[in-house]
Structures are given as structure tokens and as C-alpha cells.
Design an enzyme around this catalytic site. Structure first.
Site, PDB file in Angstrom:
ATOM      1  N   ASP A  20       0.853  -1.187   0.000  1.00 28.93           N
ATOM      2  CA  ASP A  20       0.000   0.000   0.000  1.00 28.93           C
ATOM      3  C   ASP A  20       0.892   1.241   0.000  1.00 28.93           C
ATOM      4  O   ASP A  20       1.684   1.445   0.922  1.00 28.93           O
ATOM      5  CB  ASP A  20      -0.904  -0.015   1.235  1.00 28.93           C
ATOM      6  N   TYR A  25      -1.943   9.886  -3.473  1.00 31.73           N
ATOM      7  CA  TYR A  25      -2.154  11.122  -4.209  1.00 31.73           C
ATOM      8  C   TYR A  25      -1.266  12.231  -3.655  1.00 31.73           C
ATOM      9  O   TYR A  25      -0.656  13.003  -4.398  1.00 31.73           O
ATOM     10  CB  TYR A  25      -3.617  11.571  -4.107  1.00 31.73           C
ATOM     11  N   ASP A 112      -3.166   2.435  -5.756  1.00 37.07           N
ATOM     12  CA  ASP A 112      -2.125   2.472  -4.726  1.00 37.07           C
ATOM     13  C   ASP A 112      -1.983   1.179  -3.937  1.00 37.07           C
ATOM     14  O   ASP A 112      -1.157   1.101  -3.028  1.00 37.07           O
ATOM     15  CB  ASP A 112      -2.395   3.613  -3.752  1.00 37.07           C
ATOM     16  N   GLU A 113      -2.771   0.169  -4.240  1.00 34.94           N
ATOM     17  CA  GLU A 113      -2.732  -1.079  -3.465  1.00 34.94           C
ATOM     18  C   GLU A 113      -2.614  -2.287  -4.380  1.00 34.94           C
ATOM     19  O   GLU A 113      -3.204  -2.316  -5.462  1.00 34.94           O
ATOM     20  CB  GLU A 113      -4.006  -1.234  -2.630  1.00 34.94           C
TER      21      GLU A 113
END
Length: 582
Positions: A20, A25, A112-113
Site C-alpha cells: 500500500d 495522491y 495504490d494497493e
């Protein structure tokens, strides 16, 4: 060995990493605006602060908070507009490319993961260590050090599991650390990671120590970890409706879920959901890591201070090719071309350090005849060296600081030109099989999955539901030189490219290529009755309802949903059977 012993050995065979990116952002914006380093920063979409950096969070800034409320809590908050997702997608693609250099088993949860299954890498590392130990190359002190996990450990670690999972997860923690180091070195982004034997525990453990840390949870601590999260709504995959259903039956916490007998729970919420939730409450999760979309290029690079000998170039390219063919075998598709990259170093030239590439088609004789077959490494290396000689004049002194090799523009393995699958794909009219009568209908089927925000993470992210890649891509030798490394996430809304019928493809082929590549999210099965893409969205807890309802419907979907919902099952038919089992 009896059955019980066998079950014991295979109880925790997998090694899963949940990666993660910390305040994704915000980190991207801080890289774009170095002057904001060390200041509280929020990323604004419409009238909401969708995420913020950790400095801003110390003032009480939370995800999806209104701009007015955020500025009241932190008058010095710097706000950056984040409606344009282009740069976020570009960086996310770079992260995905790095992870795919380790393994093709990468499942994206958003920009993002990612879940990464490194079980094969761990097993290979263990086999190598055993060989070194047998050869007397590892003393006791080194062996003891190598078995220590990197990062934090949740819960008791003294209770060794007989299946050997502690050693495997310790090895996986080293791979996770290497992934995080690579991402930071190449992209200047910090990540947090969770390491466990299943996806559920890996995701939960990754959020325990943030930012820029990683946590290992061993199977013996699984139940304790689940109990520590409190509310049942914090179990990944449990949506609002499921949480409300449990609450209406006086089940508010994971402890409540652990205590209630399975038979009673089945009577209250149904058999399938009850068994799934009971398993999850004890840290049991058998869902696999399903690649969300395979890249159109798989490559490896080797950087160094200087290489000036052809023999050393050949040795390094041979090592890269051995690993690259392993990744291609794991991927399962057929590479169409090979690309070689070099970076020359010349103190006398201003443009020294620029990368140069050469590319060539891969002859069929170099490729394995069957899925899982062996590549001809000797011929592969010969081709790579031919490309090298095209880009480097070895009759003159040369100095290289980087070598890279990649397979590009993959094709799926087909069933043969005369197979019934081929007939169904190319000859049957769309209207006669699927009753689709317009171009718009095809687009609706292919691109109807909404985007969502993962409420279990710290950042507002998009969740691609499908990937529309063509299953059989042909590439002529005339245009091989133009093939470049591409990503499956390149359009404006972080969903796969639109499927547009071309003169060479029937509507059926286009529609099927969109359907066949659509991954399903296993953990989304916990959601009850997912809403349609156009249904009204409920504002997240703590969000100003009036502000939320003023947002366009696509942004409402982006910030309101916690986990991508599965698509409605389609009826079986003979066409689906042959295509799915191609």
C-alpha cells in the site's frame, strides 16, 4: 506419512504481500511540487479533500472531509486540485511494472494497493539456501540471521508452526522490503506492507504500522489480529449492507462474530455468507491472488558502474534471460518480440547516459511449444547478443552502465485455426448468439463496472473492475520496431481501454475480448446486493451529505464504495464454455 501429517505440512503454503503506497495522491503531488515538502497538504476533488499527507492528518484532516471543514481545522493547509488523474495513473503503472518484475501474480486493488503472491519466489529461495547449506556455504550464524523477518511482528512469534510457514513468511518479508526499496529508489514513494499466509491477514497487518513500515503476522496470531480490529465493518469486503445485517442481529464486533455458533449465524444471515464470515473472523481466507490485468511488456534491467567486455555483457544478459523466461512461463502467454536496452557512458559526450533500444521478432523455434514448456536459452541469448551488436560497436571501446531485456506484445495461446473455439469466435454473428444490436450495447457490456473508493485504506483510489485486452493480438514484422512498453490502465478514468470494433474483428470478437479478461474480486463476495452503476450513492460516514450529493455521479461512486462488487453472473451457454476453457 499419514493424512493428518500431510494436512499439517500443507496448512499454510502461501506467502502473500499486501503493498500500500502511503497517502498516494499526496505523495505524487509532493513530488510534483517540491516547495510543499514539510507542509500540510490536501488533494481536492470538487469540494472534498479526498486524501492528505500525514502532516495534515495530525490536524485531524480525514478522507472525504469537506474543504471548509479541513481549512477550519488547518488554516495553513495547502490544497492541490486532483481531478486530473493522469499523473496518478502514470505513477501507478510504474509501480505495477516494478512488481511484475518480481512475479506476474499481482492483483491490483486500486492505483495504490496490490496483493502479490510470492510463494514461488519463497520456495525457490528456500531451495537455493538448502543447496548452499549442503555445500557448506552457510554457517549457523548466517542461517539464524537469514531466518529473522524484516519489520514488525504482530502478536506472539514464539509458537512455531510445524508446516514451516514462519520461515517462508520471514523470506517473504525480505522480498517485501526489496519491493519497497525498489519503489522508493526508482519513484521516491514510500510504501507500507503486510506479509501473511493469506490475503485477509496481509491486508489487515499492512495497516498496523504506517507510514513506510511493514508487518508480518504468523498464522498463530490470526484470530488475535481479527479480534483487535473491533467493528465487523472493518473486515475487508464487508460492505454497508452486510454490516447493517449483522448489526440488526446484535453482531457488532469481530468478537461477537467469533462467539456466535455457526448454526445460529446461518439461520440469521444465510449459509454461504455465515460460513465466509466465520472463516474471516478467525483469519481464514482461501481466496487466491488473481492478476488484475497482464502487462503488454515484461522486462528486467541490471544497472552497474561500468561494463566494457563483450563476455561480461553476454554473462549478464544470460542471467537476465533466465529470470525473464521464468516470468514469461509463469505468465502463460506467448511473447511476440524481444527488446534490448543499453545505457552507454561516455565522458566526452553531452548526451551520455541516454538509453538506446533495439527490438526483434521472436521466431517460433525459440518459444516453448506448450504452456509451461522450456525456452531455448542458448538461442534466446544468441538473439539478444545480435541486438546488442546492432546498438553497440564492439570494435571500439565501450562503457555500459545498464543492460535490460524485455518480452513485448504478448499473445494468448490459441486452440488452433480449425478448432470449434476459433469458429465460434470468428464466424458466428453477434446478433444470432448474444442479441446485441448496436455499438453502444457492446460498450455498455464491456465498460459497465463502476469505480470505487477503498474505505479500508488511507487514500481515495480507483478500483478497476475489468481489463479489456485483445485475446489474440497479431504483430507483423514491419511494425515490430514500434512496439513499446504499455500498461493496461491508460485511459482517462483508470478503467481499461474502450473496446472499439475494427474492420478486421467482428463484434463478437471485440465483446468477448472485453469479457474474457475481466477479473472478479474474490473478496467482493461478502457484499450483499451491490448497487447498479447508476443507483444513488450513500455519503461516507462523516461527509457532508449536501456536498456529497452535489458531486457528479462518477465522483460519488469514486468516494463512496469500499470494495469493488462482482458483476452479475451471466447464464451459461456453449459459446461461453468453449471460450472460457480455451
Amino acid at each position: 506419512m499419514d493424512t493428518s501429517d500431510f494436512d499439517l505440512i500443507t496448512r499454510h503454503p502461501r506467502s502473500i504481500i499486501h503493498l500500500d503506497v502511503d497517502c498516494f495522491y499526496a505523495q505524487v503531488e509532493m513530488l510534483r511540487h517540491p516547495e510543499l515538502e514539510g507542509k500540510p497538504l490536501g488533494v481536492q476533488q470538487k469540494n472534498l479533500v479526498v486524501t492528505s499527507n500525514y502532516i495534515a492528518r495530525e490536524f485531524g484532516i480525514k478522507k472525504c472531509m469537506s474543504v471548509q471543514e479541513a481549512l477550519r481545522l488547518c488554516p495553513g493547509l495547502a490544497l492541490v486540485r486532483g481531478e486530473d488523474l493522469t499523473e496518478y495513473r502514470r505513477v501507478s503503472t510504474k509501480i505495477s511494472e516494478i512488481l511484475h518484475q518480481f512475479t506476474s501474480l499481482v492483483e491490483r486493488l486500486g492505483m495504490d494497493e496490490s496483493f502479490v503472491d510470492v510463494s514461488c519466489l519463497v520456495d525457490k529461495s528456500a531451495s537455493s539456501s538448502r543447496r548452499d547449506s549442503d555445500c557448506g556455504m552457510m554457517n549457523d550464524s548466517l542461517s539464524s540471521e537469514s531466518n529473522s523477518p524484516i519489520g514488525k511482528i504482530f502478536g506472539p512469534a514464539e509458537e512455531e508452526c510445524p508446516c514451516g510457514c514462519h520461515e517462508r513468511l520471514s523470506s517473504a518479508s525480505k522480498i517485501a522490503a526489496e519491493m519497497r526499496n525498489r519503489i522508493y529508489k526508482e519513484l521516491r514513494l514510500t510504501c507500507s506492507a503486510g506479509i501473511a499466509h493469506n490475503k485477509l491477514l496481509a491486508k489487515l497487518s499492512g495497516s498496523l504500522h504506517k507510514p513506510n513500515q511493514q508487518t508480518v503476522v504468523f498464522p498463530c496470531a490470526a484470530s488475535l489480529l481479527l479480534s483487535s480490529i473491533g467493528s465487523v465493518s472493518k473486515i475487508p469486503g464487508v460492505g454497508q449492507k452486510t454490516a447493517e445485517l449483522l448489526m440488526s442481529n446484535n453482531i457488532a464486533t469481530v468478537d461477537d462474530l467469533q462467539r456466535i455458533p455457526l448454526e445460529n449465524l446461518e439461520l440469521k444471515i444465510g449459509t454461504d455468507l455465515a460460513r465466509k464470515l466465520k472463516d474471516n473472523a478467525e483469519g481464514i481466507d482461501e481466496t487466491i491472488v488473481k492478476p488484475s490485468g497482464k502487462p503488454q511488456s515484461i522486462g528486467l534491467e541490471d544497472g552497474f558502474k561500468s561494463v566494457s567486455l563483450v563476455a561480461e555483457v553476454e554473462s549478464r544478459l544470460g542471467a537476465l534471460l533466465r529470470r525473464l523466461t521464468e516470468l514469461a512461463t509463469e505468465d502463460g502467454r506467448i511473447p511476440v518480440a524481444m527488446k534490448l536496452t543499453v545505457r552507454k557512458h561516455d565522458f566526452n559526450k553531452a548526451n551520455s547516459g541516454k538509453r538506446e533500444t533495439r527490438q526483434s521478432a521472436l521466431p517460433q523455434s525459440l518459444l516453448p511449444a506448450t504452456k509451461g514448456g522450456a525456452y531455448d536459452h542458448a538461442k534466446m541469448l544468441t538473439l539478444a547478443m545480435k541486438l546488442f551488436h546492432r546498438v553497440v560497436d564492439v570494435s571500439k571501446p565501450f562503457h555500459l552502465s545498464l543492460l535490460g531485456v524485455a518480452f513485448t506484445k504478448f499473445e494468448e495461446r490459441s486452440s488452433g485455426k480449425s478448432s470449434i473455439t476459433s469458429f465460434l469466435r470468428k464466424q458466428v454473428a453477434v446478433q444470432s448468439v448474444l442479441d446485441i444490436s448496436s455499438e453502444e450495447g457492446i460498450s455498455d457490456v464491456s465498460l459497465g463496472s463502476p469505480m470505487s473508493v477503498n474505505q479500508d485504506s488511507n487514500d481515495a483510489v480507483e478500483h478497476p473492475q475489468s481489463t479489456a485486452n485483445s485475446a489474440n493480438t497479431s504483430l507483423s514484422s514491419s511494425n515490430l520496431a514500434s512496439v513499446a512498453k504499455t500498461s493496461q490502465f491508460t485511459d482517462d478514468d483508470d478503467i481499461p481501454n474502450e473496446v472499439e470494433p475494427s474492420p478486421k474483428k467482428t463484434k463478437l470478437e471485440v465483446w468477448l475480448s472485453g469479457r474474457r479478461e475481466s477479473p472478479s474480486n474474490e473478496m467482493a463476495g461478502l457484499r450483499l446486493g451491490p448497487s447498479s452503476p447508476m443507483s444513488p450513492m450513500s455519503p461516507p460516514p462523516g461527509t457532508d451529505a449536501a456536498v456529497f450529493k452535489s458531486l457528479p455521479i462518477d465522483l460519488q461512486r469514486e468516494v463512496s464504495r469500499s470494495w469493488p462488487a462482482t458483476n452479475k453472473p451471466k447464464p451459461n451457454n456453449i459459446l461461453k464454455y468453449f471460450i472460457a476453457n480455451k
